[in-house]
Design a protein around this motif. Structure first.
Motif, PDB file in Angstrom:
ATOM      1  N   LEU A 325      39.037  32.622  41.678  1.00 29.32           N
ATOM      2  CA  LEU A 325      40.424  32.672  41.208  1.00 29.32           C
ATOM      3  C   LEU A 325      41.205  33.798  41.904  1.00 29.32           C
ATOM      4  O   LEU A 325      42.328  33.602  42.384  1.00 29.32           O
ATOM      5  N   CYS A 326      40.562  34.961  41.970  1.00 31.17           N
ATOM      6  CA  CYS A 326      41.253  36.121  42.566  1.00 31.17           C
ATOM      7  C   CYS A 326      41.504  35.912  44.053  1.00 31.17           C
ATOM      8  O   CYS A 326      42.398  36.543  44.619  1.00 31.17           O
ATOM      9  N   GLU A 327      40.714  35.051  44.679  1.00 30.94           N
ATOM     10  CA  GLU A 327      40.911  34.807  46.119  1.00 30.94           C
ATOM     11  C   GLU A 327      41.869  33.652  46.384  1.00 30.94           C
ATOM     12  O   GLU A 327      42.200  33.368  47.528  1.00 30.94           O
ATOM     13  N   ARG A 328      42.318  32.979  45.298  1.00 32.59           N
ATOM     14  CA  ARG A 328      43.183  31.803  45.483  1.00 32.59           C
ATOM     15  C   ARG A 328      44.664  32.086  45.227  1.00 32.59           C
ATOM     16  O   ARG A 328      45.522  31.310  45.623  1.00 32.59           O
ATOM     17  N   PHE A 333      48.627  39.607  44.636  1.00 35.73           N
ATOM     18  CA  PHE A 333      47.766  40.135  45.708  1.00 35.73           C
ATOM     19  C   PHE A 333      46.441  40.607  45.117  1.00 35.73           C
ATOM     20  O   PHE A 333      46.419  41.246  44.049  1.00 35.73           O
ATOM     21  N   LEU A 334      45.357  40.314  45.813  1.00 38.05           N
ATOM     22  CA  LEU A 334      44.044  40.804  45.411  1.00 38.05           C
ATOM     23  C   LEU A 334      43.965  42.273  45.812  1.00 38.05           C
ATOM     24  O   LEU A 334      43.847  42.605  46.998  1.00 38.05           O
ATOM     25  N   ALA A 335      44.069  43.145  44.825  1.00 33.32           N
ATOM     26  CA  ALA A 335      44.106  44.583  45.138  1.00 33.32           C
ATOM     27  C   ALA A 335      43.805  45.409  43.900  1.00 33.32           C
ATOM     28  O   ALA A 335      44.056  44.980  42.769  1.00 33.32           O
ATOM     29  N   GLU A 336      43.284  46.621  44.129  1.00 32.33           N
ATOM     30  CA  GLU A 336      43.114  47.579  43.042  1.00 32.33           C
ATOM     31  C   GLU A 336      44.486  48.186  42.735  1.00 32.33           C
ATOM     32  O   GLU A 336      45.460  47.880  43.383  1.00 32.33           O
ATOM     33  N   SER A 337      44.508  49.056  41.725  1.00 35.20           N
ATOM     34  CA  SER A 337      45.724  49.696  41.235  1.00 35.20           C
ATOM     35  C   SER A 337      46.537  48.735  40.363  1.00 35.20           C
ATOM     36  O   SER A 337      46.133  47.578  40.126  1.00 35.20           O
ATOM     37  N   LEU A 344      49.492  42.022  40.882  1.00 39.56           N
ATOM     38  CA  LEU A 344      48.169  42.215  41.469  1.00 39.56           C
ATOM     39  C   LEU A 344      47.117  41.544  40.592  1.00 39.56           C
ATOM     40  O   LEU A 344      47.291  41.420  39.373  1.00 39.56           O
ATOM     41  N   ILE A 345      46.018  41.155  41.235  1.00 43.02           N
ATOM     42  CA  ILE A 345      44.903  40.533  40.515  1.00 43.02           C
ATOM     43  C   ILE A 345      43.619  41.172  41.033  1.00 43.02           C
ATOM     44  O   ILE A 345      43.535  41.555  42.210  1.00 43.02           O
ATOM     45  N   GLU A 346      42.621  41.307  40.156  1.00 50.44           N
ATOM     46  CA  GLU A 346      41.346  41.867  40.602  1.00 50.44           C
ATOM     47  C   GLU A 346      40.239  41.529  39.612  1.00 50.44           C
ATOM     48  O   GLU A 346      40.499  41.092  38.491  1.00 50.44           O
ATOM     49  N   VAL A 347      38.993  41.761  40.049  1.00 51.03           N
ATOM     50  CA  VAL A 347      37.817  41.643  39.184  1.00 51.03           C
ATOM     51  C   VAL A 347      37.329  43.083  38.930  1.00 51.03           C
ATOM     52  O   VAL A 347      36.696  43.682  39.808  1.00 51.03           O
ATOM     53  N   PRO A 348      37.631  43.667  37.766  1.00 51.33           N
ATOM     54  CA  PRO A 348      37.285  45.078  37.546  1.00 51.33           C
ATOM     55  C   PRO A 348      35.799  45.372  37.747  1.00 51.33           C
ATOM     56  O   PRO A 348      35.437  46.427  38.294  1.00 51.33           O
ATOM     57  N   GLY A 349      34.940  44.462  37.326  1.00 48.38           N
ATOM     58  CA  GLY A 349      33.500  44.717  37.397  1.00 48.38           C
ATOM     59  C   GLY A 349      33.013  45.031  38.793  1.00 48.38           C
ATOM     60  O   GLY A 349      32.094  45.840  38.978  1.00 48.38           O
ATOM     61  N   ARG A 369      41.558  41.018  35.863  1.00 45.35           N
ATOM     62  CA  ARG A 369      42.651  41.857  35.377  1.00 45.35           C
ATOM     63  C   ARG A 369      43.921  41.573  36.178  1.00 45.35           C
ATOM     64  O   ARG A 369      43.871  41.519  37.408  1.00 45.35           O
ATOM     65  N   LEU A 370      45.004  41.383  35.461  1.00 44.09           N
ATOM     66  CA  LEU A 370      46.304  41.156  36.112  1.00 44.09           C
ATOM     67  C   LEU A 370      47.216  42.340  35.864  1.00 44.09           C
ATOM     68  O   LEU A 370      47.320  42.828  34.736  1.00 44.09           O
ATOM     69  N   SER A 371      47.861  42.816  36.915  1.00 46.20           N
ATOM     70  CA  SER A 371      48.985  43.722  36.750  1.00 46.20           C
ATOM     71  C   SER A 371      50.202  42.842  37.029  1.00 46.20           C
ATOM     72  O   SER A 371      50.472  42.466  38.172  1.00 46.20           O
ATOM     73  N   VAL A 372      50.875  42.452  35.964  1.00 43.98           N
ATOM     74  CA  VAL A 372      51.961  41.476  36.112  1.00 43.98           C
ATOM     75  C   VAL A 372      53.216  42.191  36.599  1.00 43.98           C
ATOM     76  O   VAL A 372      53.694  43.130  35.953  1.00 43.98           O
TER      77      VAL A 372
END
Ligand code: PLP
Length: 393
Positions: A325-328, A333-337, A344-349, A369-372
């Motif tokens: 999902l995070c790569e689609r 954007f797939l990114a930290e912060s 932004l979207i990411e997999v915290p684990g 995790r989404l930073s909307v």
């Protein structure tokens, strides 16, 4: 704590609203030129009129007018007596913990930011300051974790990345009854949505990298607290050196001016996304305190004026679906912060919280995790919908 604000009109700035203060406190027009924006004082030192005399500034590790403006504004917005800005959120946390001594003890929430736990567990523990992680939604468990040497309750609410909501007033009371202080990480909520000092927190800490700066273009941190503690922190900062640069302070102050309007939009967009995910059979669980079904909802309603821009969820299909999902997504954007105007979207684990793997703070590996951000909501909903289809189909 009392407010010690000044404003350009010279009247009582506490009478002004949040966004008025965000734009004006500490930001009087430059007395020499009339510039309405606080200049970037890009200087390492300040000429002194005579030996032993100075005009308020000597050397830029100790102080810089651009930093002062940001500090005054942040203190006002948090309702604190003073603020001290740092080179990053973790530098700010490090200074708060350096106020303690070997043998002191910290009780921290069991889902604090991974970097906070790494610092407590792998840095300060080596110097004799132990930390105990505990589920801070359980006040009995918090009380049981106390030792005679406990100095701080370290709360983060809503928490990163599970969006748990902690009862700051109850935690402050619990800490104060036992001679400890409540430290509240207000990074996710920001002072626009939540005022920990008014709820009893002794120290408020921020990664200003996030919503305060708001544009993903600067790393910084801040501590808002009483004058005496701020003086102790400023001493430590001058002695240790984790100062933010003038341009970073300028960018952060520029972002801060629009915090209120941004947080309103982040919250509206995040609410729409959480509602969409909650109703979607391709999603197993959604964490967002703005949803009436969320365990933290009632508390959030009581202590926050909005649920903020962070949403986390677990797609059907486990960790593999979460990664796909995070790569689609295209707009997310797939990114930290987090906390910038862009989503932004990411997999915290495996990303922001990788450092907690194998510790009591481990996060579920299928959590997304989404930073909307503040983009147009229909575009964000369509982007997530398409990515969910590709990831779980
Ligand atoms: N606190 C929270 C809640 C965070 O999310 C972060 C960073 O992600 C920090 C503190 C650390 O801040 P910085 O990255 O600015 O050092």
């Amino acid at each position: 704590m009392t407010d010690h604000l000044t404003d350009p009109a010279g009247s009582d700035a506490t009478a002004h609203g949040f966004t008025t203060r965000a734009i004006h406190v500490g930001q009087e027009p430059d007395p020499r030129t009339g510039a309405v924006i606080v200049p970037i004082y890009q200087t390492s030192t300040f000429a002194q009129p005579a030996v032993g005399q100075h005009l308020g500034y000597e050397y830029a590790r100790t102080g810089n007018p651009t930093r002062t403006a940001l500090q005054e504004c942040l203190a006002s917005l948090e309702g604190a007596e003073a603020a001290v800005c740092f080179a990053s959120g973790l530098a700010a946390e490090d200074a708060i913990i350096r106020l303690l001594a070997p043998g002191d003890h910290i009780v921290c929430a069991n889902d604090v930011y991974g970097g906070t736990w790494r610092q407590l567990d792998q840095v300060h523990a080596r110097f004799g300051i132990e930390s105990t992680p505990v589920d801070m939604t359980d006040l009995d468990a918090v009380a049981a974790a106390f030792r005679p040497t406990t100095r701080y309750l370290w709360a983060e609410t809503p928490s990163n990345p599970l969006l748990k909501v902690l009862d700051l007033a109850a935690l402050a009371e619990l800490a104060h009854e036992r001679g400890a202080w409540l430290v509240a990480d207000n990074t996710f909520a920001t002072p626009y949505l939540q005022q920990p000092v008014a709820l009893g927190a002794d120290i408020v800490v921020h990664s200003t990298t996030k919503y305060i700066g708001g544009h993903s273009d600067v790393v910084g941190g801040a501590v808002c607290t009483d004058e005496r503690t701020a003086t102790d922190l400023a001493f430590l900062q001058n002695a240790v050196g984790a100062v933010p640069g003038p341009f970073d302070n300028f960018l952060t102050l520029r972002g801060l001016k629009t915090l209120g309007v941004r947080m309103d939009r982040h919250t509206t967009n995040a609410t729409a996304i959480a509602e969409m995910l909650d109703a979607d059979p391709r999603v197993a669980a959604v964490h967002y305190p703005g949803l009436p079904s969320d365990p933290g909802h009632e508390l959030a309603r009581a202590q926050m004026s909005g649920a903020g821009g962070m949403v986390s969820f677990r797609p059907v299909g486990g960790a593999e679906a979460a990664t796909r999902l995070c790569e689609r997504t295209e707009l997310f954007f797939l990114a930290e912060s987090l906390g910038g105007v862009e989503s932004l979207i990411e997999v915290p684990g495996t990303m922001t919280h990788a450092s907690v793997a194998g510790t009591p703070l481990e996060v579920p590996d299928d959590l997304v995790r989404l930073s909307v951000g503040i983009e147009d909501i229909d575009d964000l909903l369509a982007d997530l919908d398409a990515a969910l289809g590709a990831a779980t189909g």
